[in-house]
Design a protein around this motif. Structure first.
Motif, short mmCIF file in Angstrom:
data_model
loop_
_atom_site.label_atom_id
_atom_site.label_comp_id
_atom_site.label_asym_id
_atom_site.label_seq_id
_atom_site.Cartn_x
_atom_site.Cartn_y
_atom_site.Cartn_z
N THR A 64 3.76 2.68 7.16
CA THR A 64 3.90 3.06 5.75
C THR A 64 4.35 1.84 4.95
O THR A 64 4.72 1.96 3.80
N ARG A 65 4.30 0.66 5.59
CA ARG A 65 4.75 -0.58 4.96
C ARG A 65 3.65 -1.64 4.92
O ARG A 65 3.92 -2.83 4.80
N TYR A 69 0.86 -1.18 0.00
CA TYR A 69 0.00 0.00 0.00
C TYR A 69 0.90 1.23 0.00
O TYR A 69 1.78 1.36 0.84
N ARG A 70 0.67 2.12 -0.91
CA ARG A 70 1.46 3.34 -1.03
C ARG A 70 0.80 4.45 -0.23
O ARG A 70 -0.05 5.17 -0.74
N PRO A 83 -3.50 7.77 1.26
CA PRO A 83 -2.54 7.55 0.16
C PRO A 83 -1.33 8.46 0.30
O PRO A 83 -1.44 9.58 0.78
#
Length: 129
Positions: free
Chosen positions: A41-42, A24-25, A128
């Motif tokens: 963020t991972r 996921y970005r 996002p």
């Protein structure tokens, strides 16, 4: 889903079942009220139609001090055996709110050492990047 000729023992092959896992970005935050349980963020996004997509967050980004492991477990013929944790600050609502496949089938190793949360029990927010 992995298409190996020799699947892991117990792994159920189904050509109609498509499971995808992708990074996921952005940032995924899991909270119960004002208490943040996880931020990453991972995260990985697992899609398994017809079910809603689920974020799997690395164990390193989860505050296990805010969770309590339970005796509950389930089995998925595609991922393996899941173990569960309750979110302490959420009381009864947070019971078995997080699950993880600590020893998933070889075909699902991308979610090993990752936890997923029920959006009906905690707040899962994705922004996002």
């Amino acid at each position: 889903m992995d298409k190996r000729a020799n699947p892991a023992p117990g792994f159920q092959r189904n050509p109609d079942k498509v499971i995808t896992i992708e990074p996921y970005r952005g940032t995924v935050t899991v909270s119960a009220g004002d208490t943040v349980i996880a931020r990453s963020t991972r995260a990985r996004l697992l899609s398994e139609p017809p079910y809603p997509a689920v974020f799997y967050i690395p164990f390193a980004d989860i505050d296990f001090g805010k969770l309590a492991r339970t005796e509950h477990s389930t089995h998925c013929p595609y991922k393996g055996d899941a173990t569960y944790w309750s979110v302490l600050s959420a009381g009864e609502t947070g019971k078995n709110a997080m699950w993880a496949y600590e020893q998933p089938f070889d075909e699902m190793t991308e979610i090993r050492d990752h936890g997923a949360f029920y959006a009906s029990k905690v707040t899962v927010e994705a922004k996002p990047g």
